[in-house]
Design a protein around this motif. Structure first.
Motif, PDB file in Angstrom:
ATOM      1  N   TYR A  63     -12.393 -72.994 -81.069  1.00  0.00           N
ATOM      2  CA  TYR A  63     -13.067 -72.149 -82.058  1.00  0.00           C
ATOM      3  C   TYR A  63     -13.884 -73.048 -82.980  1.00  0.00           C
ATOM      4  N   GLN A  64     -15.196 -72.812 -83.013  1.00  0.00           N
ATOM      5  CA  GLN A  64     -16.081 -73.582 -83.878  1.00  0.00           C
ATOM      6  C   GLN A  64     -16.717 -72.725 -84.959  1.00  0.00           C
ATOM      7  N   ALA A  65     -16.348 -71.460 -84.987  1.00  0.00           N
ATOM      8  CA  ALA A  65     -16.858 -70.530 -85.999  1.00  0.00           C
ATOM      9  C   ALA A  65     -15.792 -69.468 -86.239  1.00  0.00           C
ATOM     10  N   ALA A  66     -15.916 -68.788 -87.352  1.00  0.00           N
ATOM     11  CA  ALA A  66     -14.967 -67.719 -87.672  1.00  0.00           C
ATOM     12  C   ALA A  66     -15.124 -66.568 -86.685  1.00  0.00           C
ATOM     13  N   VAL A  67     -14.027 -65.868 -86.430  1.00  0.00           N
ATOM     14  CA  VAL A  67     -14.016 -64.717 -85.540  1.00  0.00           C
ATOM     15  C   VAL A  67     -13.581 -63.511 -86.354  1.00  0.00           C
ATOM     16  N   VAL A  77      -7.660 -74.293 -79.885  1.00  0.00           N
ATOM     17  CA  VAL A  77      -8.038 -75.471 -80.657  1.00  0.00           C
ATOM     18  C   VAL A  77      -8.992 -75.030 -81.760  1.00  0.00           C
ATOM     19  N   PHE A  78      -8.639 -75.369 -82.997  1.00  0.00           N
ATOM     20  CA  PHE A  78      -9.475 -75.009 -84.143  1.00  0.00           C
ATOM     21  C   PHE A  78     -10.209 -76.254 -84.605  1.00  0.00           C
ATOM     22  N   ASP A  79     -11.530 -76.166 -84.638  1.00  0.00           N
ATOM     23  CA  ASP A  79     -12.392 -77.311 -84.925  1.00  0.00           C
ATOM     24  C   ASP A  79     -12.398 -77.620 -86.422  1.00  0.00           C
ATOM     25  N   ALA A  80     -11.705 -78.683 -86.795  1.00  0.00           N
ATOM     26  CA  ALA A  80     -11.630 -79.090 -88.206  1.00  0.00           C
ATOM     27  C   ALA A  80     -12.993 -79.540 -88.722  1.00  0.00           C
ATOM     28  N   GLN A  81     -13.832 -80.063 -87.837  1.00  0.00           N
ATOM     29  CA  GLN A  81     -15.165 -80.515 -88.234  1.00  0.00           C
ATOM     30  C   GLN A  81     -15.991 -79.353 -88.793  1.00  0.00           C
ATOM     31  N   HIS A  82     -15.765 -78.147 -88.294  1.00  0.00           N
ATOM     32  CA  HIS A  82     -16.470 -76.962 -88.774  1.00  0.00           C
ATOM     33  C   HIS A  82     -15.627 -76.170 -89.768  1.00  0.00           C
ATOM     34  N   ASP A  83     -14.550 -76.771 -90.260  1.00  0.00           N
ATOM     35  CA  ASP A  83     -13.653 -76.142 -91.242  1.00  0.00           C
ATOM     36  C   ASP A  83     -13.094 -74.813 -90.714  1.00  0.00           C
ATOM     37  N   MET A 143      -6.629 -71.255 -88.155  1.00  0.00           N
ATOM     38  CA  MET A 143      -6.155 -69.956 -87.689  1.00  0.00           C
ATOM     39  C   MET A 143      -6.522 -68.836 -88.658  1.00  0.00           C
ATOM     40  N   ASP A 144      -6.655 -69.133 -89.935  1.00  0.00           N
ATOM     41  CA  ASP A 144      -7.052 -68.122 -90.912  1.00  0.00           C
ATOM     42  C   ASP A 144      -8.501 -67.668 -90.714  1.00  0.00           C
ATOM     43  N   SER A 145      -9.252 -68.363 -89.883  1.00  0.00           N
ATOM     44  CA  SER A 145     -10.644 -67.991 -89.614  1.00  0.00           C
ATOM     45  C   SER A 145     -10.754 -66.830 -88.635  1.00  0.00           C
ATOM     46  N   ILE A 146      -9.638 -66.419 -88.039  1.00  0.00           N
ATOM     47  CA  ILE A 146      -9.627 -65.243 -87.174  1.00  0.00           C
ATOM     48  C   ILE A 146      -9.152 -64.079 -88.029  1.00  0.00           C
ATOM     49  N   ARG A 147     -10.086 -63.210 -88.403  1.00  0.00           N
ATOM     50  CA  ARG A 147      -9.797 -62.089 -89.306  1.00  0.00           C
ATOM     51  C   ARG A 147      -9.859 -60.784 -88.534  1.00  0.00           C
ATOM     52  N   ILE A 148      -8.825 -59.977 -88.708  1.00  0.00           N
ATOM     53  CA  ILE A 148      -8.688 -58.744 -87.949  1.00  0.00           C
ATOM     54  C   ILE A 148      -8.502 -57.590 -88.918  1.00  0.00           C
ATOM     55  N   GLN A 149      -9.241 -56.514 -88.700  1.00  0.00           N
ATOM     56  CA  GLN A 149      -9.079 -55.316 -89.521  1.00  0.00           C
ATOM     57  C   GLN A 149      -9.345 -54.082 -88.680  1.00  0.00           C
ATOM     58  N   CYS A 150      -8.867 -52.953 -89.141  1.00  0.00           N
ATOM     59  CA  CYS A 150      -9.098 -51.654 -88.502  1.00  0.00           C
ATOM     60  C   CYS A 150      -8.588 -51.656 -87.064  1.00  0.00           C
ATOM     61  N   ILE A 151      -7.284 -51.769 -86.917  1.00  0.00           N
ATOM     62  CA  ILE A 151      -6.657 -51.773 -85.601  1.00  0.00           C
ATOM     63  C   ILE A 151      -5.502 -50.788 -85.622  1.00  0.00           C
ATOM     64  N   HIS A 152      -5.392 -49.966 -84.559  1.00  0.00           N
ATOM     65  CA  HIS A 152      -4.322 -48.982 -84.521  1.00  0.00           C
ATOM     66  C   HIS A 152      -3.967 -48.633 -83.080  1.00  0.00           C
ATOM     67  N   GLY A 153      -2.673 -48.509 -82.823  1.00  0.00           N
ATOM     68  CA  GLY A 153      -2.171 -48.073 -81.530  1.00  0.00           C
ATOM     69  C   GLY A 153      -0.754 -47.560 -81.701  1.00  0.00           C
ATOM     70  N   SER A 154      -0.223 -46.930 -80.658  1.00  0.00           N
ATOM     71  CA  SER A 154       1.167 -46.481 -80.725  1.00  0.00           C
ATOM     72  C   SER A 154       2.100 -47.677 -80.851  1.00  0.00           C
ATOM     73  N   VAL A 155       1.720 -48.770 -80.197  1.00  0.00           N
ATOM     74  CA  VAL A 155       2.474 -50.026 -80.287  1.00  0.00           C
ATOM     75  C   VAL A 155       1.484 -51.167 -80.444  1.00  0.00           C
TER      76      VAL A 155
END
Length: 155
Positions: free
Chosen positions: A14-18, A64-70, A73-85
């Motif tokens: 990962y070289q950029a936020a997701v 692998v999270f690229d420290a050079q690009h700062d 794991m906190d760069s993976i942001r998730i919102q608006c997700i729903h399921g039965s499980v």
């Protein structure tokens, strides 16, 4: 419904936020009317998982999270997700194997009200979207083509 799946013996750098949003599974199922377990259904319960990781001790997935690009794991942001499980049938609200689900952004103001494809005939405020369904599937020529294909196949 998965936004991203990683499979055995792979590496992702990962070289950029997701940012992942609007992942819905089993939207039209009334869970209060029928209580089925994860394994009770032919295709399992409607599972919503933003990042699903298929891994084993022998064939591990490497993230692998690229420290050079700062990036971390906190760069993976998730919102608006729903399921039965959640992921792999989790019933405790685990909706991703990686990253952070941002609970304060899971509200109607920031989330899609309903999945786009479920709007046909049931949600008038969304039915004006001409791209929700393919134009050919209700065209008379579509049915004629199916009939011709059936005749050719049966002969």
């Amino acid at each position: 419904a998965f936004a991203m799946s990683t499979w055995f013996d792979t590496q992702i750098t990962y070289q950029a936020a997701v940012h992942i949003s609007n992942v819905y599974a089993g939207f039209g199922i009334d869970e209060s009317a029928v209580q089925l377990s994860y394994d009770d259904r032919p295709n399992k319960a409607p599972e919503a998982c933003a990042v699903r990781i298929y891994s084993s001790d022998s064939y591990q997935v490497k993230n692998v999270f690229d420290a050079q690009h700062d990036i971390d794991m906190d760069s993976i942001r998730i919102q608006c997700i729903h399921g039965s499980v959640g992921c792999f049938g989790d019933t405790d609200g685990k909706y991703s194997d990686l990253g952070n689900v941002i609970a304060e952004h899971n509200n109607e103001a920031t989330c899609q009200v309903v999945p786009k494809m479920s709007s046909h005939g049931t949600m008038p405020h969304l039915s004006a979207d001409k791209n929700a369904y393919a134009s050919f599937d209700s065209h008379p020529l579509f049915f004629a083509m199916i009939a011709v294909a059936l005749v050719v196949c049966l002969c």
